[in-house]
Enzyme design. Structure first.
Site, mmCIF file in Angstrom:
data_model
loop_
_atom_site.group_PDB
_atom_site.id
_atom_site.type_symbol
_atom_site.label_atom_id
_atom_site.label_comp_id
_atom_site.label_asym_id
_atom_site.label_seq_id
_atom_site.Cartn_x
_atom_site.Cartn_y
_atom_site.Cartn_z
ATOM 1 N N GLU A 12 81.930 143.537 -34.618
ATOM 2 C CA GLU A 12 80.566 144.241 -34.681
ATOM 3 C C GLU A 12 80.590 145.510 -34.327
ATOM 4 O O GLU A 12 79.621 146.179 -34.324
ATOM 5 C CB GLU A 12 79.564 143.313 -33.745
ATOM 6 N N CYS A 13 81.784 146.077 -33.801
ATOM 7 C CA CYS A 13 81.744 147.390 -33.246
ATOM 8 C C CYS A 13 82.372 148.527 -34.171
ATOM 9 O O CYS A 13 83.564 148.372 -34.873
ATOM 10 C CB CYS A 13 82.554 147.616 -32.056
#
Length: 142
Positions: A12-13
């Protein structure tokens, strides 16, 4: 000689995805550990921090975590207390943490990973935001 690289990754980063992309752009398929699903054991995390030459506080992530509500900004907290917090809430572990034969580093910004790779970049690479990091010849853009 085989190249063994581990990336403690959060898909998600964006920074983590960019670092993973740079590793793959060097022709290396790393061992990807999604640390939110499979956090490192406490002794391993402590060892990674030591090998990276940083402190537990240096590895703490504030944004999008329970950092403030847990009072982790309190400078009197010990390294042990910070490790306890990271074990209880792995989202507090900043990412990506990369391990290679060249050492251990927290790769923020993502292009720090270039210093960890024993193989050159195989072509151009731009971060998700469009910033060019590697040119067409595989050379780092400065």
């Amino acid at each position: 000689m085989p190249t063994d690289i581990i990336i403690y990754h959060n898909p998600e980063c964006g920074t983590s995805r960019n670092a993973l992309g740079l590793i793959r752009n060097a022709g290396i398929e790393p061992h990807v550990i999604e640390y939110l699903k499979t956090p490192p054991a406490r002794p391993l995390l402590a060892q990674l921090i030591e090998r990276a030459g940083i402190t537990p506080r240096d590895l703490l992530r504030e944004k999008g975590t329970p950092y403030a509500e847990l009072g982790l900004g309190d400078e009197s907290l010990t390294d042990e207390a910070l490790l306890d917090a990271m074990m209880a809430h792995p989202i507090l572990i900043n990412r990506p943490l990369v391990v290679s034969q060249l050492g251990v580093k927290l790769c923020r910004p993502s292009e720090v990973v270039l210093d960890m790779l024993p193989s050159p970049q195989q072509g151009a690479f731009a971060k998700e935001d469009g910033e060019r990091v590697v040119d067409e010849r595989g050379q780092r853009v400065v």
